[in-house]
Enzyme design. Sequence first.
Site, PDB file in Angstrom:
ATOM      1  CB  VAL A   1      -1.241  -0.097   0.894  1.00  0.00           C
ATOM      2  CG1 VAL A   1      -1.722   0.879   1.511  1.00  0.00           C
ATOM      3  CG2 VAL A   1      -2.383  -1.321   1.522  1.00  0.00           C
TER       4      VAL A   1
ATOM      5  CB  ALA B   1       4.514   2.734   1.240  1.00  0.00           C
ATOM      6  CE  LYS B   2       5.129  -1.011   8.454  1.00  0.00           C
ATOM      7  NZ  LYS B   2       5.901  -0.593   8.734  1.00  0.00           N
ATOM      8  N   GLY B   3       4.552  -2.459   3.252  1.00  0.00           N
ATOM      9  CA  GLY B   3       4.141  -4.046   2.966  1.00  0.00           C
ATOM     10  C   GLY B   3       3.838  -4.830   4.204  1.00  0.00           C
TER      11      GLY B   3
ATOM     12  CG  ASP C   1       7.242  -3.336  10.023  1.00  0.00           C
ATOM     13  OD1 ASP C   1       6.499  -4.661  10.813  1.00  0.00           O
ATOM     14  OD2 ASP C   1       7.087  -2.295  10.223  1.00  0.00           O
TER      15      ASP C   1
END
Length: 387
Positions: A18, A63-65, A100
């Site tokens: 995202v 953003a992030k995965g 993360d």
Amino acid sequence: MLRLTWTDPVTGAHGYLVVHTLVSGLATGGTRMRAGCTMSEVEDLAFGMAAKTATFELPVGGAKGGIDFDPKDPRAVEVLERFCQAMRPWLDAHWVTAEDLGVPQHLIDEVFARLGLGQSYHAAISRAANPERTLRRVTAGLNAPVPGGLLLGDVIGGYGVAQACLGAANAWGWDTGETTVAIQGIGTMGGGAAWYLHEAGMRVVAVADAAGTLYHPDGLDMPALLDLRDAYGEIDRDRVPAEVQRLPRNAVISTAADILVPAAISYAITPDNTLDVAAKVVVEAANAATTPEAEAMLAAQGIPVIPDFVANAGAAAWAWWLLLGQVGADPADSFLRLRTEMQAKVALLLGQWIVDGVPPRQTAHDLADTNRRALAEAGEETPLVIP
């Protein structure tokens, strides 16, 4: 801005990217792996990253995965590598990622190296005036040794959380040596926070890992306990001193402590357990640790929440200070910069809470909006320069 779903052709696992916002064509945010990770979770995290970068005036979007897969599965590294390969167009030019939950920094860097991308900050490093020099600076900063036998890149996020806790104590004029803390999770973030809070003289009375909660009212010997962790951040109970009480895992939430630090999973504090919280303030070390409904309930009980996009922003802010050449390989410079900025922001948030009853998250969002507008105006004339 973007929601992308990937399906692993080998295991059938789903992965998500995202991108909430791009600034100067870049967005930053880690990649997590856990069984049960969802698109909505990654959306929340990407929104938090955008708020985090704005709060700390970083010239980059959020953003992030996320990958829905068990990081303990022997196939996990292969799944991560295939996910990164599929995301390569974004990782190559727009998305700066990092560790993360379930994905340590050394592991994602190994994957990037195998893919020929060098290091997980690749999208930013490739834009530098001198990429090789920037990579050397980043590598030196990440691997700078700090007391305790660890590396600066591994502890800086936890150090920032510790400074948020110290800032909260300062806001109320609490004596550091008499202030107590309970920490849920002792991985990279929680463990680092526990180490630096112990070093500062606070009493860490409870810590929780997947096996349960360890409690001692006089304070735990955190350096000794942290040395007993395995590769998954769990403490070897056979080597824990007999005087330390073994409690259920969720007991950490109800521990009588001044500060509660949820540093393990998202949505750890919900309406179901809000009334169990015995702390005077919650400092979110985990992303999205408190649901909005639970946070409203805590506020009604007089318990403020220092939001994740402030309290745990240390690692992201520091990474960009390092990329931009504002700090280098000397840990003292990085600690001073982060200590100063984190404590100032927590003082602002709790000052508004104490005087006017404004929830810290609202004050933090107002600050982020103000910074975002200022950055947008400046960005029209000042292009991003990475030395």
